[in-house]
Design a protein around this motif. Structure first.
Motif, PDB file in Angstrom:
ATOM      1  N   SER A   1      -6.671   8.344  -3.587  1.00 57.55           N
ATOM      2  CA  SER A   1      -6.309   6.974  -3.235  1.00 57.55           C
ATOM      3  C   SER A   1      -6.237   6.059  -4.391  1.00 57.55           C
ATOM      4  N   LEU A   2      -5.332   4.849  -4.364  1.00 56.36           N
ATOM      5  CA  LEU A   2      -5.330   4.095  -5.326  1.00 56.36           C
ATOM      6  C   LEU A   2      -6.203   2.748  -4.996  1.00 56.36           C
ATOM      7  N   LEU A   3      -6.883   2.701  -4.094  1.00 53.41           N
ATOM      8  CA  LEU A   3      -7.634   1.481  -3.544  1.00 53.41           C
ATOM      9  C   LEU A   3      -8.600   1.219  -4.494  1.00 53.41           C
ATOM     10  N   GLY A   4      -8.452   0.043  -5.060  1.00 53.78           N
ATOM     11  CA  GLY A   4      -9.479  -0.318  -5.921  1.00 53.78           C
ATOM     12  C   GLY A   4      -9.587   0.309  -7.525  1.00 53.78           C
ATOM     13  N   LEU A   5      -8.601   1.533  -7.578  1.00 45.38           N
ATOM     14  CA  LEU A   5      -8.759   2.285  -8.785  1.00 45.38           C
ATOM     15  C   LEU A   5      -8.407   1.372  -9.970  1.00 45.38           C
ATOM     16  N   ALA A   6      -7.633   0.435  -9.910  1.00 39.78           N
ATOM     17  CA  ALA A   6      -7.078  -0.322 -11.155  1.00 39.78           C
ATOM     18  C   ALA A   6      -8.283  -1.236 -11.760  1.00 39.78           C
ATOM     19  N   ARG A   7      -9.617  -1.257 -11.107  1.00 40.49           N
ATOM     20  CA  ARG A   7     -10.506  -2.336 -11.442  1.00 40.49           C
ATOM     21  C   ARG A   7     -11.473  -1.687 -12.485  1.00 40.49           C
ATOM     22  N   ARG A   8     -11.292  -0.254 -12.606  1.00 41.63           N
ATOM     23  CA  ARG A   8     -12.126   0.111 -13.787  1.00 41.63           C
ATOM     24  C   ARG A   8     -11.873   1.635 -14.194  1.00 41.63           C
ATOM     25  N   GLY A   9     -11.449   1.628 -15.548  1.00 47.23           N
ATOM     26  CA  GLY A   9     -11.066   2.707 -16.244  1.00 47.23           C
ATOM     27  C   GLY A   9     -12.139   3.400 -17.069  1.00 47.23           C
TER      28      GLY A   9
ATOM     29  N   ALA B   1       5.398   6.081  -4.554  1.00 49.31           N
ATOM     30  CA  ALA B   1       4.884   6.057  -3.273  1.00 49.31           C
ATOM     31  C   ALA B   1       5.262   7.366  -2.281  1.00 49.31           C
ATOM     32  N   SER B   2       5.899   8.282  -3.123  1.00 51.77           N
ATOM     33  CA  SER B   2       5.998   9.768  -2.899  1.00 51.77           C
ATOM     34  C   SER B   2       4.703  10.522  -2.658  1.00 51.77           C
ATOM     35  N   CYS B   3       3.930  10.143  -3.312  1.00 52.13           N
ATOM     36  CA  CYS B   3       2.541  10.796  -3.580  1.00 52.13           C
ATOM     37  C   CYS B   3       1.255   9.972  -3.107  1.00 52.13           C
ATOM     38  N   HIS B   4       1.685   8.583  -3.248  1.00 49.59           N
ATOM     39  CA  HIS B   4       0.375   7.525  -2.825  1.00 49.59           C
ATOM     40  C   HIS B   4       0.854   6.632  -1.776  1.00 49.59           C
ATOM     41  N   ARG B   5       1.015   7.108  -0.860  1.00 50.61           N
ATOM     42  CA  ARG B   5       1.791   6.502   0.436  1.00 50.61           C
ATOM     43  C   ARG B   5       0.790   5.107   1.016  1.00 50.61           C
ATOM     44  N   PRO B   6       1.539   4.037   0.935  1.00 51.98           N
ATOM     45  CA  PRO B   6       1.074   2.773   1.237  1.00 51.98           C
ATOM     46  C   PRO B   6       0.394   2.627   2.732  1.00 51.98           C
ATOM     47  N   ASP B   7       0.969   3.620   3.471  1.00 51.71           N
ATOM     48  CA  ASP B   7       0.485   3.497   4.889  1.00 51.71           C
ATOM     49  C   ASP B   7      -0.661   4.523   5.153  1.00 51.71           C
ATOM     50  N   ALA B   8      -1.134   5.230   4.097  1.00 48.74           N
ATOM     51  CA  ALA B   8      -2.058   6.365   3.999  1.00 48.74           C
ATOM     52  C   ALA B   8      -3.265   6.005   2.929  1.00 48.74           C
ATOM     53  N   ALA B   9      -3.734   4.959   2.777  1.00 54.33           N
ATOM     54  CA  ALA B   9      -4.522   4.502   1.587  1.00 54.33           C
ATOM     55  C   ALA B   9      -4.228   4.909   0.378  1.00 54.33           C
ATOM     56  N   PHE B  10      -2.953   4.764   0.371  1.00 56.58           N
ATOM     57  CA  PHE B  10      -2.134   5.237  -0.955  1.00 56.58           C
ATOM     58  C   PHE B  10      -2.829   6.601  -1.766  1.00 56.58           C
TER      59      PHE B  10
END
Length: 338
Positions: free
Chosen positions: A94-102, A63-72
């Motif tokens: 941003s990590l939003l939705g990132l894990a769904r597709r490599g 979370a230091s670089c991917h802040r949950p309060d700022a769209a990760f």
């Protein structure tokens, strides 16, 4: 630190297959939901994501670089600093939705989500753990954390369980419904007139949808030479950090030089600055960059074609992009150009 940042080869040994294979641990969880992981595993992953014990000196978490309060992401920061205090080569997306597709990372160097999770934990220029076993051992020293692992997995911290929990949490990071989603669902008032004009431009004359498909993530899962990596080679970072040459670092194929992964656009207005190196300050400047035809060079993607825009068109496209998420939490003027 950042789960999808560095493009350059990462110093230090690569994780072994045993270190990154978490599939068995996820499948062994007692209470499986539709996403493939139990609520207890997801909750444990959420706690680990913000746990500074993931780094040897206790200074950094995901979370230091991917802040949950700022769209990760980390809005306003072009490039993040590693554990050694030096700037990394790329921007934390941003990590939003990132894990769904490599595959993952800007150059696709991590073929699986588990492999990607291991990279920042082990990379010498990020968290610099000597091994995933060292991470698990630190967590195992705390009785409360052991109890959390036992509740989630039926056993204490192990390398694979740490990765499994983080992976389950990352897969749970889906964007909240946006004005665009409400528009697509049949609410014509969900988009402003400017945003509707911007959608028409996005799909039409501007050609944005050639790479940013108008679907769940607004990306095509491919790698393109946008001109930014080539431009960066001509404008080296002032701190001497070696810039990325794109996917050629993974494939070795000359055709992949300067090609980078198409990013998703969900909540994009909340995550300035832009491009893989954080070199463009605002969404309006991104639009102007592509309208001008990018940075011309021999390998530039044929999908990048100059198109005529006036400032009204720029504003309309930005209005549409803003409708892919909620109101920005950081003024774009706060994002530095580099």
């Amino acid at each position: 630190m950042a789960l999808a940042m560095c493009l350059a080869p990462v110093p230090g040994p690569a994780p072994s297959a045993a270190e990154i294979d978490a599939a068995g641990e996820i499948a062994a969880s007692a209470r499986i939901d539709a996403s493939g992981a139990s609520p207890a595993v997801v909750a444990l992953g959420a706690a680990l994501f913000s746990d500074p014990r993931l780094s040897p000196d206790g200074r950094f978490s995901c979370a230091s670089c991917h802040r949950p309060d700022a769209a990760f992401a980390e809005p306003g920061v072009a490039r993040q600093r590693g554990r050694d205090g030096k700037l990394l080569a790329t921007n934390a997306p941003s990590l939003l939705g990132l894990a769904r597709r490599g595959p993952f990372r800007h150059d696709g160097a991590a073929p699986t989500l588990a492999a990607q999770i291991a990279v920042p934990l082990l990379a010498a220029n990020e968290m610099a753990n000597p091994s995933l076993a060292a991470v698990a051992a630190r967590l195992a020293a705390d009785r409360a954390t052991v109890s959390d692992f036992e509740a989630a997995f039926g056993g204490g911290p192990t390398e694979a369980r740490v990765v499994a929990a983080l992976g389950a949490y990352l897969r749970s990071l889906t964007p909240e419904p946006s004005p665009f989603d409400r528009f697509q669902a049949g609410d014509p008032a969900a988009l402003s007139p400017a945003a509707r004009r911007g959608l028409t431009l996005f799909r039409g004359r501007a050609g944005c949808s050639a790479c940013h498909l108008v679907d769940g993530d607004f990306r095509d899962g491919r790698f393109h030479d946008t001109g930014i990596a080539a431009r960066r080679m001509r404008r080296p970072f002032p701190d001497g950090v070696r810039p990325s040459q794109g996917r050629i670092a993974v494939t070795g194929a000359a055709v992949d030089r300067f090609r980078v992964r198409t990013p998703g656009l969900r909540a994009v207005a909340r995550t300035p600055p832009y491009m893989h190196d954080g070199s463009i300050r605002t969404l309006a400047d991104v639009v102007r960059y592509y309208a001008a035809g990018g940075a011309a060079h021999a390998g530039l993607s044929p999908l990048i074609i100059p198109f005529a825009v006036d400032e009204g068109d720029v504003a309309d496209l930005v209005a549409f992009l803003e409708a892919l998420g909620e109101t920005p939490t950081v003024p774009v003027s706060a994002a530095p150009a580099e």
